[in-house]
Write a protein that holds these residues in place. Sequence first.
Motif, PDB file in Angstrom:
ATOM      1  N   TRP A 197       4.274   1.722 -14.580  1.00 48.19           N
ATOM      2  CA  TRP A 197       4.228   2.316 -13.241  1.00 48.19           C
ATOM      3  C   TRP A 197       5.366   3.319 -13.126  1.00 48.19           C
ATOM      4  O   TRP A 197       6.510   3.009 -13.441  1.00 48.19           O
ATOM      5  N   LEU A 198       5.041   4.520 -12.673  1.00 46.02           N
ATOM      6  CA  LEU A 198       6.030   5.582 -12.524  1.00 46.02           C
ATOM      7  C   LEU A 198       6.134   5.998 -11.062  1.00 46.02           C
ATOM      8  O   LEU A 198       5.126   6.033 -10.342  1.00 46.02           O
ATOM      9  N   ASP A 199       7.352   6.345 -10.639  1.00 46.00           N
ATOM     10  CA  ASP A 199       7.521   6.834  -9.280  1.00 46.00           C
ATOM     11  C   ASP A 199       7.318   8.351  -9.254  1.00 46.00           C
ATOM     12  O   ASP A 199       6.935   8.954 -10.259  1.00 46.00           O
ATOM     13  N   ALA A 200       7.586   8.975  -8.124  1.00 48.49           N
ATOM     14  CA  ALA A 200       7.354  10.418  -7.966  1.00 48.49           C
ATOM     15  C   ALA A 200       8.240  11.233  -8.894  1.00 48.49           C
ATOM     16  O   ALA A 200       7.872  12.348  -9.277  1.00 48.49           O
ATOM     17  N   ARG A 201       9.384  10.712  -9.299  1.00 52.92           N
ATOM     18  CA  ARG A 201      10.288  11.432 -10.209  1.00 52.92           C
ATOM     19  C   ARG A 201       9.976  11.171 -11.672  1.00 52.92           C
ATOM     20  O   ARG A 201      10.656  11.656 -12.554  1.00 52.92           O
ATOM     21  N   GLY A 202       8.992  10.326 -11.950  1.00 56.76           N
ATOM     22  CA  GLY A 202       8.619  10.021 -13.322  1.00 56.76           C
ATOM     23  C   GLY A 202       9.404   8.885 -13.935  1.00 56.76           C
ATOM     24  O   GLY A 202       9.321   8.663 -15.142  1.00 56.76           O
ATOM     25  N   ARG A 203      10.165   8.145 -13.143  1.00 51.39           N
ATOM     26  CA  ARG A 203      10.935   7.014 -13.654  1.00 51.39           C
ATOM     27  C   ARG A 203      10.066   5.773 -13.703  1.00 51.39           C
ATOM     28  O   ARG A 203       9.227   5.548 -12.831  1.00 51.39           O
ATOM     29  N   SER A 204      10.290   4.933 -14.711  1.00 47.03           N
ATOM     30  CA  SER A 204       9.577   3.668 -14.838  1.00 47.03           C
ATOM     31  C   SER A 204      10.118   2.697 -13.799  1.00 47.03           C
ATOM     32  O   SER A 204      11.329   2.495 -13.694  1.00 47.03           O
ATOM     33  N   VAL A 205       9.214   2.117 -13.006  1.00 45.60           N
ATOM     34  CA  VAL A 205       9.607   1.175 -11.951  1.00 45.60           C
ATOM     35  C   VAL A 205       8.755  -0.077 -12.063  1.00 45.60           C
ATOM     36  O   VAL A 205       7.746  -0.110 -12.771  1.00 45.60           O
ATOM     37  N   ASP A 206       9.168  -1.116 -11.339  1.00 44.63           N
ATOM     38  CA  ASP A 206       8.390  -2.357 -11.306  1.00 44.63           C
ATOM     39  C   ASP A 206       7.050  -2.098 -10.616  1.00 44.63           C
ATOM     40  O   ASP A 206       6.960  -1.278  -9.704  1.00 44.63           O
ATOM     41  N   PRO A 207       6.012  -2.801 -11.024  1.00 40.64           N
ATOM     42  CA  PRO A 207       4.715  -2.605 -10.374  1.00 40.64           C
ATOM     43  C   PRO A 207       4.751  -3.077  -8.927  1.00 40.64           C
ATOM     44  O   PRO A 207       5.568  -3.924  -8.565  1.00 40.64           O
ATOM     45  N   PRO A 208       3.868  -2.538  -8.093  1.00 41.25           N
ATOM     46  CA  PRO A 208       3.819  -3.021  -6.705  1.00 41.25           C
ATOM     47  C   PRO A 208       3.334  -4.463  -6.676  1.00 41.25           C
ATOM     48  O   PRO A 208       2.688  -4.930  -7.619  1.00 41.25           O
ATOM     49  N   PRO A 209       3.626  -5.189  -5.609  1.00 37.14           N
ATOM     50  CA  PRO A 209       3.219  -6.591  -5.551  1.00 37.14           C
ATOM     51  C   PRO A 209       1.701  -6.748  -5.592  1.00 37.14           C
ATOM     52  O   PRO A 209       0.968  -5.950  -5.013  1.00 37.14           O
ATOM     53  N   THR A 210       1.266  -7.784  -6.259  1.00 37.32           N
ATOM     54  CA  THR A 210      -0.166  -8.077  -6.330  1.00 37.32           C
ATOM     55  C   THR A 210      -0.603  -8.801  -5.070  1.00 37.32           C
ATOM     56  O   THR A 210       0.225  -9.248  -4.270  1.00 37.32           O
ATOM     57  N   SER A 211      -1.903  -8.951  -4.908  1.00 42.22           N
ATOM     58  CA  SER A 211      -2.403  -9.662  -3.721  1.00 42.22           C
ATOM     59  C   SER A 211      -1.978 -11.133  -3.752  1.00 42.22           C
ATOM     60  O   SER A 211      -1.722 -11.726  -2.703  1.00 42.22           O
ATOM     61  N   ASP A 212      -1.872 -11.726  -4.940  1.00 44.29           N
ATOM     62  CA  ASP A 212      -1.387 -13.108  -5.034  1.00 44.29           C
ATOM     63  C   ASP A 212       0.056 -13.219  -4.543  1.00 44.29           C
ATOM     64  O   ASP A 212       0.409 -14.158  -3.826  1.00 44.29           O
ATOM     65  N   ALA A 231       0.836  -1.203   0.000  1.00 42.80           N
ATOM     66  CA  ALA A 231       0.000   0.000   0.000  1.00 42.80           C
ATOM     67  C   ALA A 231       0.869   1.250   0.000  1.00 42.80           C
ATOM     68  O   ALA A 231       0.560   2.241  -0.694  1.00 42.80           O
ATOM     69  N   GLU A 232       1.964   1.212   0.740  1.00 45.47           N
ATOM     70  CA  GLU A 232       2.884   2.362   0.762  1.00 45.47           C
ATOM     71  C   GLU A 232       3.517   2.558  -0.610  1.00 45.47           C
ATOM     72  O   GLU A 232       3.667   3.691  -1.078  1.00 45.47           O
ATOM     73  N   GLN A 233       3.893   1.460  -1.273  1.00 39.84           N
ATOM     74  CA  GLN A 233       4.458   1.563  -2.616  1.00 39.84           C
ATOM     75  C   GLN A 233       3.432   2.123  -3.593  1.00 39.84           C
ATOM     76  O   GLN A 233       3.752   2.985  -4.418  1.00 39.84           O
ATOM     77  N   ARG A 234       2.187   1.610  -3.515  1.00 39.30           N
ATOM     78  CA  ARG A 234       1.143   2.091  -4.425  1.00 39.30           C
ATOM     79  C   ARG A 234       0.884   3.579  -4.237  1.00 39.30           C
ATOM     80  O   ARG A 234       0.567   4.278  -5.199  1.00 39.30           O
ATOM     81  N   ALA A 235       0.985   4.041  -3.000  1.00 39.55           N
ATOM     82  CA  ALA A 235       0.733   5.459  -2.736  1.00 39.55           C
ATOM     83  C   ALA A 235       1.787   6.335  -3.413  1.00 39.55           C
ATOM     84  O   ALA A 235       1.491   7.452  -3.834  1.00 39.55           O
ATOM     85  N   GLY A 236       3.017   5.837  -3.541  1.00 40.68           N
ATOM     86  CA  GLY A 236       4.085   6.623  -4.153  1.00 40.68           C
ATOM     87  C   GLY A 236       4.217   6.409  -5.647  1.00 40.68           C
ATOM     88  O   GLY A 236       5.070   7.026  -6.281  1.00 40.68           O
ATOM     89  N   LEU A 237       3.386   5.559  -6.229  1.00 41.12           N
ATOM     90  CA  LEU A 237       3.464   5.275  -7.667  1.00 41.12           C
ATOM     91  C   LEU A 237       2.164   5.660  -8.354  1.00 41.12           C
ATOM     92  O   LEU A 237       1.124   5.755  -7.725  1.00 41.12           O
ATOM     93  N   HIS A 238       2.257   5.892  -9.657  1.00 42.19           N
ATOM     94  CA  HIS A 238       1.036   6.029 -10.444  1.00 42.19           C
ATOM     95  C   HIS A 238       1.238   5.317 -11.777  1.00 42.19           C
ATOM     96  O   HIS A 238       2.352   5.129 -12.243  1.00 42.19           O
TER      97      HIS A 238
END
Length: 194
Positions: free
Chosen positions: A123-138, A58-65
Amino acid sequence: MRTRVRGWRWRPNPLRRRSHVVEAWTALVVTVLLVVGAPLAGVAAGSWAHATARAEAAEQRAGLHRVGAVLVADAPASVPTSQGDRQPTYAVKARWTDPREGTRTGLARVPAGTRSGESAQVWLDARGRSVDPPPTSDAIWQHALAFGACATAGAVAAVLAGNLLVRRITLRHRLAEWEREWARTGPEWGRRRA
């Protein structure tokens, strides 16, 4: 003929030694710990790992879009796998429009066999860099189950190691008791026969 008397370590009798009582109680404690304690340790560790992983995700998702992207290159072709229909993902060059920085190019993780021109999610971080997606529920559940299984196995190993240690100590004490008793009674047996 051999006769087994069940529970002889629990009942008073002249052959029972203190080490036998310790072994009987140890066997009972080990059984309870293996049947109840180890699974409870696994469930507790697994639920802790699940809660922690969910909070981190959830913390990762909050910092990514997430933004839509168009692939610029083809992903490698799909290959037969032992996992059925699940294909591996590859990092492929993609183009997307960032509201702050305009059109950008970077890597997007896409399934095997995806062609150039198809759409993908980046998925982009706050700086606009492409990052790995946050972990899924699985992935979170898999992490929690693996952590719980390892905790259960660790608890079982600790209980069995403790049982082995207690059995060795009681055996050593029993042999010492027998030596002391034989030292006391052995000479009497020799005198009577001579």
